[in-house]
Design a protein around this motif. Structure first.
Motif, mmCIF file in Angstrom:
data_model
loop_
_atom_site.group_PDB
_atom_site.id
_atom_site.type_symbol
_atom_site.label_atom_id
_atom_site.label_comp_id
_atom_site.label_asym_id
_atom_site.label_seq_id
_atom_site.Cartn_x
_atom_site.Cartn_y
_atom_site.Cartn_z
ATOM 1 N N LYS A 298 119.589 0.655 79.226
ATOM 2 C CA LYS A 298 119.058 -0.256 78.207
ATOM 3 C C LYS A 298 117.835 -1.035 78.697
ATOM 4 N N THR A 299 117.323 -0.657 79.881
ATOM 5 C CA THR A 299 116.125 -1.309 80.413
ATOM 6 C C THR A 299 114.962 -0.337 80.547
ATOM 7 N N PHE A 300 115.230 0.848 81.078
ATOM 8 C CA PHE A 300 114.174 1.815 81.372
ATOM 9 C C PHE A 300 114.315 3.074 80.520
ATOM 10 N N ASN A 301 113.246 3.896 80.523
ATOM 11 C CA ASN A 301 113.311 5.162 79.771
ATOM 12 C C ASN A 301 114.167 6.213 80.488
ATOM 13 N N CYS A 302 114.426 6.031 81.778
ATOM 14 C CA CYS A 302 115.311 6.908 82.561
ATOM 15 C C CYS A 302 114.893 8.380 82.516
ATOM 16 N N GLY A 303 113.610 8.628 82.320
ATOM 17 C CA GLY A 303 113.115 10.006 82.351
ATOM 18 C C GLY A 303 112.848 10.621 80.996
#
Length: 348
Positions: A298-303
């Motif tokens: 819920k913070t980063f696009n994670c790829g």
């Protein structure tokens, strides 16, 4: 009014009009490279003109977006690597526009600083022009604000404004239904969200921006300044091919918060976290901060920088269209009848 021998000038107050004029002249060639059908005027006027009919639209609806680069700017300023943040600025705006089904048409920027450094400003704006050219979007105006006393020495801020258009009745999202397939388009790093946390994690690690990057070649600062990917031409090619029901730009809020924004009330999504490999930058951030998987999601696009929600019978064909346009595509899940985003598997 008589001239005084010791008259105070605007430059004495900290505003150098000549430097501003020199900047405009320097960036004119970069702006000119972004010209596209519909552009009616160049830099220097009180306003910029654009002809929608000249751009090929018959019954257009305008779409506007504005954004910034966030605290990623702090890293760019502290390291002196400012050339890519202009691309970030464009990407944060035009990647949003395309999610509405719109073709980006023109872009304006706002560059604010305490004392204008012409070279720094020109490098930033030339990056903006690069992002515009890669998105088929014209850089037709902007504002350079020199405001003494408002910013510490060497600091600056950026904002961008993009306007696009689509033919009436072609807006997205449209037709999203249970069983639709989620195609994830690869990101190339952190993009331009979550950098307040990134900076905190780098502080926790004890590394400086000039330290060797733990997961890639070059310095840590350079790696974290990788410009945000532009998805415009690829996404528009998929929309034109047919079968795209929605597009979700994965920005602040990550996968958890952004995908539901394009889903009708009552529907949700199931995402298989094993469908792609978590890029090394996110593994390092997670390990450095001991971050829970839910917080990472819920913070980063994670790829995954963009998600296309597509008709099941068009998923393979659209994957081929996107791959031909240069995308790395992952089939990451489906739309479900249960609201919210449910995850299966674990990031790896």
């Amino acid at each position: 009014m008589t001239d005084g021998k010791n008259g105070i000038t605007y430059a004495d107050a900290g505003v150098d009009i000549d430097a501003g004029n020199a900047l405009v002249e320097r960036i004119k060639p970069a702006a000119k490279r972004t010209a596209r059908p519909g552009v009616m005027s160049g830099l220097g006027g009180f306003g910029a003109l654009f002809d929608l009919k000249g751009a090929g639209f018959v019954d257009p609806v305008l779409v506007a977006a504005t954004d910034g680069v966030g605290t990623k700017l702090r890293i760019a300023i502290d390291t002196g690597h400012v050339d890519g943040v202009g691309i970030d600025l464009v990407a944060m705006c035009v990647n949003d526009l395309v999610c509405q089904g719109a073709e980006p048409l023109f872009f304006l920027d706002y560059f604010a600083t305490g004392k204008l450094d012409t070279d720094t400003a020109a490098r930033v704006i030339e990056g903006i022009a690069t992002g515009c050219a890669q998105s088929g979007c014209a850089l037709i105006g902007g504002e350079t604000a020199e405001m003494p006393g408002m910013y510490p020495a060497g600091d600056f801020d950026l904002a961008g404004f993009a306007v696009g258009a689509m033919e009436r009745g072609t807006d997205l999202p449209s037709g999203v239904g249970e069983g639709d397939v989620l195609l994830g388009l690869a990101s190339n790093g952190v993009h331009s969200n979550g950098y307040s946390l990134v900076r905190k994690l780098v502080e926790v690690s004890g590394l400086g921006w000039d330290a060797d990057c733990p997961w890639a070649d070059g310095s840590l600062g350079e790696a974290l300044l990788t410009p945000t990917r532009l998805y415009v031409t690829q996404a528009l090619a998929a929309v034109k091919a047919g079968g795209v029901h929605a597009l979700a730009h994965i920005t602040g809020g990550g996968l958890t918060e952004n995908l539901p924004r394009v889903l009708p009330e009552g529907l949700g999504a199931q995402i298989d976290l094993t469908a792609w490999d978590l890029p090394p930058v996110f593994k390092w951030l997670a390990q450095t901060g001991g971050m829970a998987e839910s917080e990472l999601l819920k913070t980063f696009n994670c790829g995954i920088g963009m998600i296309a929600v597509v008709a099941p019978d068009q998923a393979d064909a659209l994957t081929a269209v996107l791959e031909e346009a240069g995308e790395t595509v992952f089939r990451i899940g489906t739309v479900t009848g249960a609201p919210g985003v449910a995850y299966t598997g674990a990031l790896r």
